[in-house]
Motif scaffolding. Sequence first.
Motif, PDB file in Angstrom:
ATOM      1  N   VAL A 157      -6.596 -37.342 -94.704  1.00  0.00           N
ATOM      2  CA  VAL A 157      -7.556 -38.396 -94.378  1.00  0.00           C
ATOM      3  C   VAL A 157      -7.342 -38.865 -92.933  1.00  0.00           C
ATOM      4  N   CYS A 158      -6.086 -39.084 -92.569  1.00  0.00           N
ATOM      5  CA  CYS A 158      -5.764 -39.508 -91.205  1.00  0.00           C
ATOM      6  C   CYS A 158      -6.227 -38.474 -90.183  1.00  0.00           C
ATOM      7  N   TYR A 159      -5.980 -37.224 -90.491  1.00  0.00           N
ATOM      8  CA  TYR A 159      -6.338 -36.155 -89.564  1.00  0.00           C
ATOM      9  C   TYR A 159      -7.847 -36.094 -89.347  1.00  0.00           C
ATOM     10  N   LEU A 160      -8.605 -36.195 -90.432  1.00  0.00           N
ATOM     11  CA  LEU A 160     -10.060 -36.130 -90.337  1.00  0.00           C
ATOM     12  C   LEU A 160     -10.626 -37.269 -89.494  1.00  0.00           C
ATOM     13  N   LYS A 161      -9.924 -38.393 -89.440  1.00  0.00           N
ATOM     14  CA  LYS A 161     -10.389 -39.553 -88.681  1.00  0.00           C
ATOM     15  C   LYS A 161      -9.930 -39.523 -87.216  1.00  0.00           C
ATOM     16  N   THR A 162      -9.031 -38.580 -86.866  1.00  0.00           N
ATOM     17  CA  THR A 162      -8.452 -38.610 -85.525  1.00  0.00           C
ATOM     18  C   THR A 162      -8.563 -37.288 -84.759  1.00  0.00           C
ATOM     19  N   TYR A 163      -8.838 -36.178 -85.430  1.00  0.00           N
ATOM     20  CA  TYR A 163      -8.750 -34.878 -84.769  1.00  0.00           C
ATOM     21  C   TYR A 163      -9.854 -34.705 -83.712  1.00  0.00           C
ATOM     22  N   SER A 183       0.579 -44.442 -91.423  1.00  0.00           N
ATOM     23  CA  SER A 183      -0.101 -45.369 -92.316  1.00  0.00           C
ATOM     24  C   SER A 183      -1.573 -45.000 -92.412  1.00  0.00           C
ATOM     25  N   VAL A 184      -2.133 -45.147 -93.611  1.00  0.00           N
ATOM     26  CA  VAL A 184      -3.549 -44.856 -93.824  1.00  0.00           C
ATOM     27  C   VAL A 184      -4.347 -46.111 -94.151  1.00  0.00           C
ATOM     28  N   THR A 185      -3.689 -47.120 -94.710  1.00  0.00           N
ATOM     29  CA  THR A 185      -4.331 -48.407 -94.984  1.00  0.00           C
ATOM     30  C   THR A 185      -3.351 -49.537 -94.644  1.00  0.00           C
ATOM     31  N   PRO A 186      -3.832 -50.677 -94.194  1.00  0.00           N
ATOM     32  CA  PRO A 186      -5.239 -51.003 -93.926  1.00  0.00           C
ATOM     33  C   PRO A 186      -5.785 -50.363 -92.657  1.00  0.00           C
ATOM     34  N   VAL A 187      -4.871 -49.837 -91.805  1.00  0.00           N
ATOM     35  CA  VAL A 187      -5.274 -49.190 -90.559  1.00  0.00           C
ATOM     36  C   VAL A 187      -4.557 -47.856 -90.449  1.00  0.00           C
ATOM     37  N   ILE A 188      -5.276 -46.813 -90.045  1.00  0.00           N
ATOM     38  CA  ILE A 188      -4.638 -45.530 -89.770  1.00  0.00           C
ATOM     39  C   ILE A 188      -3.811 -45.668 -88.496  1.00  0.00           C
ATOM     40  N   GLN A 189      -2.518 -45.357 -88.611  1.00  0.00           N
ATOM     41  CA  GLN A 189      -1.633 -45.395 -87.460  1.00  0.00           C
ATOM     42  C   GLN A 189      -0.778 -44.141 -87.434  1.00  0.00           C
ATOM     43  N   PHE A 190      -0.375 -43.739 -86.227  1.00  0.00           N
ATOM     44  CA  PHE A 190       0.488 -42.567 -86.105  1.00  0.00           C
ATOM     45  C   PHE A 190       1.509 -42.765 -84.993  1.00  0.00           C
ATOM     46  N   MET A 191       2.681 -42.173 -85.214  1.00  0.00           N
ATOM     47  CA  MET A 191       3.735 -42.194 -84.214  1.00  0.00           C
ATOM     48  C   MET A 191       3.520 -41.045 -83.230  1.00  0.00           C
ATOM     49  N   GLY A 221      -0.314 -44.575 -81.953  1.00  0.00           N
ATOM     50  CA  GLY A 221      -1.758 -44.382 -81.961  1.00  0.00           C
ATOM     51  C   GLY A 221      -2.348 -45.010 -83.202  1.00  0.00           C
ATOM     52  N   GLN A 222      -3.648 -45.266 -83.167  1.00  0.00           N
ATOM     53  CA  GLN A 222      -4.294 -45.872 -84.319  1.00  0.00           C
ATOM     54  C   GLN A 222      -5.805 -45.653 -84.258  1.00  0.00           C
ATOM     55  N   VAL A 223      -6.448 -45.941 -85.374  1.00  0.00           N
ATOM     56  CA  VAL A 223      -7.906 -45.963 -85.429  1.00  0.00           C
ATOM     57  C   VAL A 223      -8.314 -47.418 -85.536  1.00  0.00           C
ATOM     58  N   THR A 224      -9.040 -47.898 -84.545  1.00  0.00           N
ATOM     59  CA  THR A 224      -9.441 -49.304 -84.527  1.00  0.00           C
ATOM     60  C   THR A 224     -10.571 -49.552 -85.519  1.00  0.00           C
ATOM     61  N   GLN A 225     -10.711 -50.795 -85.897  1.00  0.00           N
ATOM     62  CA  GLN A 225     -11.780 -51.180 -86.814  1.00  0.00           C
ATOM     63  C   GLN A 225     -12.972 -51.679 -86.011  1.00  0.00           C
ATOM     64  N   ASP A 226     -14.095 -50.970 -86.115  1.00  0.00           N
ATOM     65  CA  ASP A 226     -15.307 -51.342 -85.390  1.00  0.00           C
ATOM     66  C   ASP A 226     -16.392 -51.680 -86.412  1.00  0.00           C
ATOM     67  N   SER A 260     -19.141 -53.287 -86.084  1.00  0.00           N
ATOM     68  CA  SER A 260     -20.524 -53.163 -85.621  1.00  0.00           C
ATOM     69  C   SER A 260     -21.073 -51.759 -85.833  1.00  0.00           C
ATOM     70  N   GLN A 261     -20.157 -50.752 -85.808  1.00  0.00           N
ATOM     71  CA  GLN A 261     -20.604 -49.379 -85.974  1.00  0.00           C
ATOM     72  C   GLN A 261     -20.170 -48.792 -87.311  1.00  0.00           C
ATOM     73  N   ASP A 262     -19.520 -49.614 -88.126  1.00  0.00           N
ATOM     74  CA  ASP A 262     -19.040 -49.182 -89.427  1.00  0.00           C
ATOM     75  C   ASP A 262     -18.143 -47.949 -89.323  1.00  0.00           C
ATOM     76  N   LYS A 263     -17.410 -47.845 -88.228  1.00  0.00           N
ATOM     77  CA  LYS A 263     -16.442 -46.768 -88.079  1.00  0.00           C
ATOM     78  C   LYS A 263     -15.415 -47.182 -87.037  1.00  0.00           C
ATOM     79  N   GLY A 264     -14.312 -46.478 -87.027  1.00  0.00           N
ATOM     80  CA  GLY A 264     -13.273 -46.807 -86.066  1.00  0.00           C
ATOM     81  C   GLY A 264     -13.257 -45.835 -84.905  1.00  0.00           C
ATOM     82  N   LYS A 265     -12.504 -46.202 -83.883  1.00  0.00           N
ATOM     83  CA  LYS A 265     -12.319 -45.341 -82.725  1.00  0.00           C
ATOM     84  C   LYS A 265     -10.833 -45.083 -82.527  1.00  0.00           C
TER      85      LYS A 265
END
Length: 233
Positions: free
Chosen positions: A42-48, A134-142, A176-181, A183-188
């Motif tokens: 799941v993390c990979y699909l959101k960051t690759y 971490s995958v919840t509440p925020v995807i984070q990676f070392m 690294g992380q995926v931010t919560q956006d 307004s766009q219903d997705k993270g960056k």
Amino acid sequence: MKKIKLFSIVAAFVAAFAFTSCNTGDDNNSNYQPLTKAEKDVCYLKTYGSRMSKLTYLSDEHVTEKDGKKEYYDTLNVATSIHGEGKDTVMTVNFPVKIFARYIPENAETKDLKEALKKYELPVNFKSIVYYYSVTPVIQFMLFPDAISVNLEYGGATHKVKFYCYSSGNSRYTFGQVTQDKSQDKGKVEAYLVVYGYEVDPKDEKKPNPTAFNFNMAGTQLSNGTQIKFFEP
């Protein structure tokens, strides 16, 4: 010149950057459980991919003002990629090493090095191991980055110069992380590396002996290390 042992100092958070720090929600991590393969997928699909195409770095050569306060940073285009399909995942970066010239202490010994670095236009490729944390509440990676290495011509010779970053194991500001956006219903995707020193013509590649960067901006000493932010616009 001021010498520092590898990983001997804790990088300070620079006030000029209002960046989010890594926070797992558990200070001692005693209850932490590594992610399952499904969670890592799941993390990979959101960051690759090549999503992060901008970087921001500390600089007093590009000063702006916000709410009456000076901000010492600049933004550049950059090529990055996260790949590996969740297994042995790495982040690669074509990095503009010329921006490090501003951080090298100013003296007679470093004059030629600084000038050669300022003129070096080619980006230098380096990589960092990605470890999804971490995958919840925020995807984070070392991040566990290699040293950034470049050969520079100055003083009638070719010199190997290496630049050093802290890994996530040594600084909580490298991550690294995926931010919560909302307004766009997705993270960056965004990632942060803490840079802190350099070494010219290393005598022993396995035992780095870097000289500390100088983060004196407009006459003010800001930190012992600073973040470079990579982000998805």
